[in-house]
Design a protein around this motif. Structure first.
Motif, PDB file in Angstrom:
ATOM      1  N   LEU A  74       0.813  -1.214   0.000  1.00 11.46           N
ATOM      2  CA  LEU A  74       0.000   0.000   0.000  1.00 11.46           C
ATOM      3  C   LEU A  74       0.846   1.263   0.000  1.00 11.46           C
ATOM      4  CD1 LEU A  74      -2.848  -1.049   2.460  1.00 11.46           C
ATOM      5  CD2 LEU A  74      -2.860  -1.071  -0.035  1.00 11.46           C
ATOM      6  N   ARG A  75       2.113   1.131   0.356  1.00  9.00           N
ATOM      7  CA  ARG A  75       3.023   2.277   0.307  1.00  9.00           C
ATOM      8  C   ARG A  75       3.176   2.813  -1.115  1.00  9.00           C
ATOM      9  NH1 ARG A  75       5.269  -2.394   0.161  1.00  9.00           N
ATOM     10  NH2 ARG A  75       6.981  -2.851  -1.265  1.00  9.00           N
ATOM     11  N   ASN A  76       2.915   1.960  -2.114  1.00  3.74           N
ATOM     12  CA  ASN A  76       3.060   2.376  -3.509  1.00  3.74           C
ATOM     13  C   ASN A  76       1.980   3.352  -3.962  1.00  3.74           C
ATOM     14  OD1 ASN A  76       5.340   0.812  -3.807  1.00  3.74           O
ATOM     15  ND2 ASN A  76       4.279  -0.912  -4.748  1.00  3.74           N
ATOM     16  N   ILE A  77       0.979   3.570  -3.116  1.00  6.65           N
ATOM     17  CA  ILE A  77      -0.042   4.571  -3.437  1.00  6.65           C
ATOM     18  C   ILE A  77       0.612   5.931  -3.638  1.00  6.65           C
ATOM     19  CG2 ILE A  77      -2.016   5.861  -2.491  1.00  6.65           C
ATOM     20  CD1 ILE A  77      -2.856   3.239  -1.092  1.00  6.65           C
ATOM     21  N   GLU A  78       1.572   6.246  -2.779  1.00 10.42           N
ATOM     22  CA  GLU A  78       2.277   7.532  -2.911  1.00 10.42           C
ATOM     23  C   GLU A  78       2.981   7.631  -4.256  1.00 10.42           C
ATOM     24  OE1 GLU A  78       5.802   9.833  -3.302  1.00 10.42           O
ATOM     25  OE2 GLU A  78       5.849   7.665  -2.940  1.00 10.42           O
ATOM     26  N   ARG A  79       3.651   6.571  -4.676  1.00 14.11           N
ATOM     27  CA  ARG A  79       4.376   6.587  -5.949  1.00 14.11           C
ATOM     28  C   ARG A  79       3.428   6.790  -7.114  1.00 14.11           C
ATOM     29  NH1 ARG A  79       7.789   1.373  -7.000  1.00 14.11           N
ATOM     30  NH2 ARG A  79       8.779   2.160  -5.089  1.00 14.11           N
ATOM     31  N   SER A  80       2.247   6.202  -7.007  1.00 12.00           N
ATOM     32  CA  SER A  80       1.239   6.360  -8.057  1.00 12.00           C
ATOM     33  C   SER A  80       0.814   7.821  -8.179  1.00 12.00           C
ATOM     34  CB  SER A  80       0.036   5.470  -7.747  1.00 12.00           C
ATOM     35  OG  SER A  80      -0.898   5.517  -8.789  1.00 12.00           O
ATOM     36  N   PHE A  81       0.590   8.480  -7.054  1.00 12.18           N
ATOM     37  CA  PHE A  81       0.272   9.910  -7.055  1.00 12.18           C
ATOM     38  C   PHE A  81       1.422  10.694  -7.677  1.00 12.18           C
ATOM     39  CE2 PHE A  81      -3.011   8.650  -4.268  1.00 12.18           C
ATOM     40  CZ  PHE A  81      -3.875   9.707  -4.049  1.00 12.18           C
ATOM     41  N   ARG A  82       2.626  10.375  -7.231  1.00 10.53           N
ATOM     42  CA  ARG A  82       3.816  11.100  -7.688  1.00 10.53           C
ATOM     43  C   ARG A  82       3.972  11.013  -9.205  1.00 10.53           C
ATOM     44  NH1 ARG A  82       9.152   8.261  -6.503  1.00 10.53           N
ATOM     45  NH2 ARG A  82       8.073   7.807  -4.557  1.00 10.53           N
ATOM     46  N   ASP A  83       3.798   9.811  -9.754  1.00 13.50           N
ATOM     47  CA  ASP A  83       3.930   9.626 -11.203  1.00 13.50           C
ATOM     48  C   ASP A  83       2.856  10.400 -11.967  1.00 13.50           C
ATOM     49  OD1 ASP A  83       6.065   7.966 -10.737  1.00 13.50           O
ATOM     50  OD2 ASP A  83       4.930   6.108 -10.963  1.00 13.50           O
ATOM     51  N   ASP A  84       1.622  10.392 -11.449  1.00  8.33           N
ATOM     52  CA  ASP A  84       0.537  11.106 -12.119  1.00  8.33           C
ATOM     53  C   ASP A  84       0.774  12.612 -12.129  1.00  8.33           C
ATOM     54  OD1 ASP A  84      -0.754   8.762 -12.626  1.00  8.33           O
ATOM     55  OD2 ASP A  84      -2.211   8.954 -11.008  1.00  8.33           O
ATOM     56  N   ILE A  85       1.299  13.131 -11.028  1.00 11.32           N
ATOM     57  CA  ILE A  85       1.561  14.567 -10.939  1.00 11.32           C
ATOM     58  C   ILE A  85       2.678  14.965 -11.900  1.00 11.32           C
ATOM     59  CG2 ILE A  85       2.451  16.401  -9.427  1.00 11.32           C
ATOM     60  CD1 ILE A  85       1.012  14.920  -7.103  1.00 11.32           C
ATOM     61  N   LYS A  86       3.721  14.126 -11.983  1.00 13.61           N
ATOM     62  CA  LYS A  86       4.857  14.436 -12.853  1.00 13.61           C
ATOM     63  C   LYS A  86       4.492  14.357 -14.329  1.00 13.61           C
ATOM     64  CE  LYS A  86       8.727  13.192  -9.823  1.00 13.61           C
ATOM     65  NZ  LYS A  86       9.880  12.285  -9.626  1.00 13.61           N
ATOM     66  N   THR A  87       3.685  13.348 -14.682  1.00 13.65           N
ATOM     67  CA  THR A  87       3.353  13.123 -16.096  1.00 13.65           C
ATOM     68  C   THR A  87       2.125  13.900 -16.560  1.00 13.65           C
ATOM     69  OG1 THR A  87       1.995  11.184 -15.540  1.00 13.65           O
ATOM     70  CG2 THR A  87       4.339  10.807 -16.007  1.00 13.65           C
ATOM     71  N   GLY A  88       1.315  14.353 -15.607  1.00 16.99           N
ATOM     72  CA  GLY A  88       0.079  15.050 -15.966  1.00 16.99           C
ATOM     73  C   GLY A  88      -1.081  14.111 -16.229  1.00 16.99           C
ATOM     74  N   ASN A  89      -0.890  12.795 -15.987  1.00 17.38           N
ATOM     75  CA  ASN A  89      -1.956  11.821 -16.224  1.00 17.38           C
ATOM     76  C   ASN A  89      -3.123  11.957 -15.251  1.00 17.38           C
ATOM     77  OD1 ASN A  89      -0.617  10.662 -18.359  1.00 17.38           O
ATOM     78  ND2 ASN A  89       0.329   9.052 -17.126  1.00 17.38           N
ATOM     79  N   ILE A  90      -2.922  12.725 -14.210  1.00 20.25           N
ATOM     80  CA  ILE A  90      -3.960  12.875 -13.195  1.00 20.25           C
ATOM     81  C   ILE A  90      -5.261  13.401 -13.795  1.00 20.25           C
ATOM     82  CG2 ILE A  90      -3.146  15.203 -12.573  1.00 20.25           C
ATOM     83  CD1 ILE A  90      -4.055  14.599  -9.709  1.00 20.25           C
ATOM     84  N   GLU A  91      -5.172  14.223 -14.828  1.00 20.58           N
ATOM     85  CA  GLU A  91      -6.373  14.783 -15.449  1.00 20.58           C
ATOM     86  C   GLU A  91      -7.218  13.703 -16.109  1.00 20.58           C
ATOM     87  OE1 GLU A  91      -5.315  18.007 -17.982  1.00 20.58           O
ATOM     88  OE2 GLU A  91      -4.383  19.174 -16.372  1.00 20.58           O
ATOM     89  N   LEU A  92      -6.570  12.643 -16.611  1.00 22.57           N
ATOM     90  CA  LEU A  92      -7.316  11.534 -17.217  1.00 22.57           C
ATOM     91  C   LEU A  92      -8.104  10.784 -16.159  1.00 22.57           C
ATOM     92  CD1 LEU A  92      -4.570  10.115 -19.630  1.00 22.57           C
ATOM     93  CD2 LEU A  92      -6.504  11.592 -20.221  1.00 22.57           C
ATOM     94  N   TYR A  93      -7.502  10.575 -15.004  1.00 21.48           N
ATOM     95  CA  TYR A  93      -8.175   9.870 -13.914  1.00 21.48           C
ATOM     96  C   TYR A  93      -9.344  10.676 -13.363  1.00 21.48           C
ATOM     97  CZ  TYR A  93      -4.474   6.349 -13.694  1.00 21.48           C
ATOM     98  OH  TYR A  93      -3.608   5.321 -13.991  1.00 21.48           O
ATOM     99  N   LEU A  94      -9.214  11.999 -13.403  1.00 18.10           N
ATOM    100  CA  LEU A  94     -10.281  12.845 -12.858  1.00 18.10           C
ATOM    101  C   LEU A  94     -11.551  12.767 -13.702  1.00 18.10           C
ATOM    102  CD1 LEU A  94      -8.260  16.051 -11.859  1.00 18.10           C
ATOM    103  CD2 LEU A  94      -9.258  14.334 -10.334  1.00 18.10           C
ATOM    104  N   LEU A  95     -11.433  12.310 -14.953  1.00 12.37           N
ATOM    105  CA  LEU A  95     -12.596  12.199 -15.837  1.00 12.37           C
ATOM    106  C   LEU A  95     -13.397  10.917 -15.563  1.00 12.37           C
ATOM    107  CD1 LEU A  95     -10.932  13.343 -19.190  1.00 12.37           C
ATOM    108  CD2 LEU A  95     -12.421  14.697 -17.700  1.00 12.37           C
TER     109      LEU A  95
END
Length: 263
Positions: A74-95
């Motif tokens: 579950l510690r990898n949740i942070e890494r998932s956030f980090r990668d999305d913020i760096k790549t900008g993929n977070i906007e896709l997940y928000l849809l």
């Protein structure tokens, strides 16, 4: 709820298909269990007084259960956030129809579910055959139920802690330093290197009642005094869950707002 379970099912199914990775992980896990058993057997022979702090069998189970939970990752949740913020993929997940934060949680649970169950099976078999069952102050049936309660609560807290670590990346741009500090505290106070029972009394109390120790309270459930400490552990974990939920709700709203403003 159904969508969340579906997320977990799909990701877990994909994990099963990657058999080579799973086999390598479990070989690694088995070797670690055997090495820990050999190491602690010699430590207890050199220092017999350690038995007064925690029996050898309980120490082995405590170390083992920590690394079983480790494979849930579950510690990898942070890494998932980090990668999305760096790549900008977070906007896709928000849809998507599911809240962004819980999408990341469901995906990580799915990825860690199969390794967790396989490592748990291996740990139980190896420990039972080589050292026997731990000394517990209750019937094993009640103990198993109590373990389940502690496991669910502690892993909810673990999720919330690493969600907060990941959300810090919206302001820090890189949440890795936060993750590094938090994960090390969890390893120390969760008993990754040595059982907390070996700590000085004051440090034991700090470890047990801190959110870091509470998130790995399952390792404390292997101690002989678990029956006496059960409700204290439940109340402590529950407090930190409520505390963390409040901040996850507050910080996630501000993070999404910050994203909307900055684009």
């Amino acid at each position: 709820m159904y969508k969340g379970l579906y997320y977990i099912y799909i990701v877990a199914k994909n994990t099963v298909e990657n058999k080579n990775k799973l086999i390598f992980q479990m070989i690694n896990h088995t070797l670690f269990l055997l090495f820990s058993l050999f190491l602690y057997k010699n430590v207890y022979e050199i220092s017999p007084g350690l038995k007064e702090k925690i029996p050898f069998v309980n120490a082995i189970w405590s170390m083992s259960i920590y690394f079983v939970v480790f494979w849930l990752a579950l510690r990898n949740i942070e890494r998932s956030f980090r990668d999305d913020i760096k790549t900008g993929n977070i906007e896709l997940y928000l849809l998507r129809p599911i809240n962004y934060v819980w999408q990341k949680v469901f995906i990580q649970i799915g990825q860690g579910l199969i390794p967790f169950f396989v490592s748990l099976t291996l740990a139980v078999i190896i420990n039972y055959l080589l050292v026997g069952m731990p000394v517990v102050g209750m019937s094993y049936f009640v103990w198993f139920f109590a373990l389940l309660v502690i496991f669910i609560l502690s892993q909810i807290l673990m999720c919330l802690i690493f969600i907060l670590c990941g959300l810090s990346g919206f302001w820090l741009q890189n949440s890795e330093p936060t993750y590094f500090v938090v994960s090390k505290f969890i390893m120390i106070f969760g008993g990754a290197w040595v059982p907390v029972a070996f700590f000085p009394k004051t440090l034991q109390v700090i470890a047990e009642f801190s959110p870091f120790g509470a998130s790995m309270a399952l390792s404390y459930a292997m101690y002989p005094n678990f029956a006496d400490r059960f409700w204290i552990l439940v109340l402590n974990i529950s407090f930190w869950i409520l505390f963390s939920l409040f901040f996850v709700h507050l910080v996630s709203k501000r993070a999404i707002k910050k994203l909307s403003v900055n684009g």
